[in-house]
Design an enzyme around this catalytic site. Structure first.
Site, PDB file in Angstrom:
ATOM      1  N   ALA A 107      48.961  91.102  60.070  1.00  0.00           N
ATOM      2  CA  ALA A 107      49.292  90.847  61.476  1.00  0.00           C
ATOM      3  C   ALA A 107      49.570  92.068  62.347  1.00  0.00           C
ATOM      4  CB  ALA A 107      50.478  89.905  61.553  1.00  0.00           C
ATOM      5  N   ALA A 108      50.002  93.192  61.772  1.00  0.00           N
ATOM      6  CA  ALA A 108      50.425  94.310  62.626  1.00  0.00           C
ATOM      7  C   ALA A 108      49.221  94.987  63.277  1.00  0.00           C
ATOM      8  CB  ALA A 108      51.190  95.335  61.789  1.00  0.00           C
ATOM      9  N   PRO A 109      49.344  95.473  64.511  1.00  0.00           N
ATOM     10  CA  PRO A 109      50.571  95.544  65.324  1.00  0.00           C
ATOM     11  C   PRO A 109      50.924  94.258  66.060  1.00  0.00           C
ATOM     12  CG  PRO A 109      48.765  96.615  66.476  1.00  0.00           C
ATOM     13  CD  PRO A 109      48.225  96.199  65.134  1.00  0.00           C
ATOM     14  N   GLY A 111      48.577  92.033  68.021  1.00  0.00           N
ATOM     15  CA  GLY A 111      47.769  91.513  69.135  1.00  0.00           C
ATOM     16  C   GLY A 111      47.435  90.044  68.934  1.00  0.00           C
ATOM     17  N   ASP A 175      42.791  88.636  59.506  1.00  0.00           N
ATOM     18  CA  ASP A 175      42.161  89.673  60.321  1.00  0.00           C
ATOM     19  C   ASP A 175      42.177  90.910  59.422  1.00  0.00           C
ATOM     20  OD1 ASP A 175      41.085  90.825  62.673  1.00  0.00           O
ATOM     21  OD2 ASP A 175      43.052  91.627  63.208  1.00  0.00           O
ATOM     22  N   CYS A 228      36.849  94.060  62.412  1.00  0.00           N
ATOM     23  CA  CYS A 228      36.316  94.816  63.549  1.00  0.00           C
ATOM     24  C   CYS A 228      35.189  95.714  63.043  1.00  0.00           C
ATOM     25  CB  CYS A 228      37.415  95.587  64.264  1.00  0.00           C
ATOM     26  SG  CYS A 228      38.288  96.740  63.218  1.00  0.00           S
TER      27      CYS A 228
END
Ligand code: SAM
Length: 448
Positions: A107-109, A111, A175, A228
């Site tokens: 999860a970090a940071p 978004g 993610d 990404c």
């Protein structure tokens, strides 16, 4: 720095002649975009503003302002988020109702966690996890600033979820840490660190993250997988592997043709030469239905509430809807968390390493109780609970640098809520001619 030769070959294989357009786009400046919080619905940037087509709260800015010098960013009025990743909203709108229990595993940071938190509002619960200790605190800070109080920030390994939270989550976002090809125009480091070997290593790590955590997703639950990066090994191949080895079915996402998002096989690719944003890949899958034992919440030990009921009474008077919040005490600190998920949160706090739960409400100090900073940022704060003091830009920046704010007018002694353009920034205590600054030292603006 030049693009790595093997990356060029790999993209030529995947995209054919179109790869040349991608390489050109990777040498253009990145796009700046923000996503608004509902704390404030005005935009006041001194540049042209354009809407992100796939997110109602997303905006492109034609220039990158010095965000650090904008008190509204520190107040959580918006998050500076790359536009492509806001597309996550489309998957949530289609497959994840607001009353869901959602895990953001990497999860970090934060978004995507702030986006999910907004989507769930006061109905659902977000567990926002990060394995890297150094990145945990920024995650917690960003969620506190967002102010919904509907998240638990944890510091666990994916396997902890797979073994301790079996069949719990309606949705899991992975993610994943990836080779970052989509970041190549933002970040020189992404070019420097890229190699075919690293792509392979990332793909393997992604599969082990997914496999380790898989059992915490309910059968019939939704997995959202994103990276990404552009390459098929970390994207399509891993989705294929999930379908074959984990038992999942790909879900279609509604995409407007004008957005120029490229349908992968399966999943959706965002390429910077087509779409205004950075490189991104996303795919939603449903875990196959099977008979299963649901996660039990009825065995939860009720977590003890606070010791000093007098303080609880004072602290709950600071909340707009106190009945919505359960209160617990740890050491000198009172924490407020969603009453509707109390039992579940109590269980999670026994099984997982919870860094923050809901939001900090108050802190015992000597013979009194003082509000905690995250209360100022919380949407649960009852406006009017504290005298308010509106700051100028200069005063607000001094406050955010943890400097002393000097007063030009006489105010009552005690705690004040400091605001900028009407939005709360934090608390300070009036001790006479000056305010004792209670802005968290670790959040302060440095070097500007
Ligand atoms: N979702 C974040 C956001 O939107 O702000 C970005 C997440 S970033 C792409 C991937 C995260 O995965 C990093 O914070 C990294 O520390 C974490 N990570 C790295 N290795 C991991 C592992 N083995 N298991 C779980 N998470 C890992």
């Amino acid at each position: 720095m030049m693009l790595p030769v093997d990356f060029i070959d790999e993209m030529r294989q995947e995209l054919g002649a179109e790869a040349e357009e991608l390489f050109l786009a990777l040498d253009t400046p990145p796009v700046t975009s923000i996503r608004l919080n509902d704390k404030r619905d005005e935009l006041s940037f001194p540049c042209d503003i354009d809407e992100v087509p796939w997110h109602v709260d997303g905006y492109y800015l034609s220039e990158r302002p010095q965000f650090t010098l904008d008190p509204l960013m520190h107040a959580g009025c918006y998050y500076v988020q790359e536009a492509s990743s806001m597309f996550l909203q489309q998957a949530l709108d289609q497959y994840v109702p607001a009353d869901s229990i959602v895990l953001d595993l990497c999860a970090a940071p934060g978004g995507k966690s702030t986006l999910i938190s907004q989507h769930l509002g006061q109905e659902g619960l977000l567990v926002s996890n990060e394995v890297n200790r150094q990145r945990l605190f920024i995650l917690s800070e960003n969620l506190q600033k967002w102010g919904n109080g509907n998240a638990v920030v944890t510091h666990n390994q994916p396997a902890d979820f797979g073994t301790k939270c079996v069949n719990l989550f309606d949705c899991m976002l992975v993610d994943a840490p990836c080779s970052g090809e989509g970041m190549m125009r933002k970040d020189e480091e992404a070019r420097a660190q890229w190699s075919l070997k690293n792509v392979q290593m990332c793909a393997e790590r992604q599969r082990s993250i997914l496999m380790d955590a898989w059992d915490c997703l309910k059968p019939g639950g939704v997995l959202i997988y994103s990276t990404c990066t552009f390459n098929q090994e970390e994207n399509e191949n891993n989705v294929q592997w999930m379908m074959e080895c984990l038992g999942a079915t790909v879900l279609p996402l509604d995409v407007d043709e004008s957005w120029d998002i490229v349908e992968g096989n399966p999943g959706y690719h965002f390429y910077p030469h087509r779409t205004k944003g950075e490189g991104f890949y996303i795919c939603a899958l449903r875990k196959n239905e099977e008979v299963f034992a649901p996660f039990k919440i009825k065995d939860a030990k009720s977590h003890s509430t606070a010791n000093n009921q007098n303080y609880v009474q004072i602290a709950t008077s600071w909340l707009a809807n106190p009945e919505d919040w359960a209160i617990r005490q740890s050491d000198r600190f009172l924490t407020a968390y969603a009453m509707r998920h109390k039992q579940l949160i109590d269980i999670l706090s026994e099984r997982l390493t919870c860094i923050t739960i809901g939001f900090g409400l108050g802190e015992e100090r000597g013979k009194s109780i003082a509000p905690q900073h995250s209360l100022a940022l919380s949407k649960a704060l009852r406006r009017g609970a504290f005298p308010e003091l509106e700051l100028s830009l200069e005063q607000a920046l001094a406050y955010l640098r943890t400097e002393t704010v000097f007063l030009t007018e006489r105010l009552p002694l005690g705690q004040h809520l400091l605001t900028y353009q009407g939005v709360p920034l934090g608390f300070a205590k009036n001790v006479g001619n000056r305010l004792n600054n209670h802005y968290p030292n670790e959040w302060r603006i440095r070097n500007l």
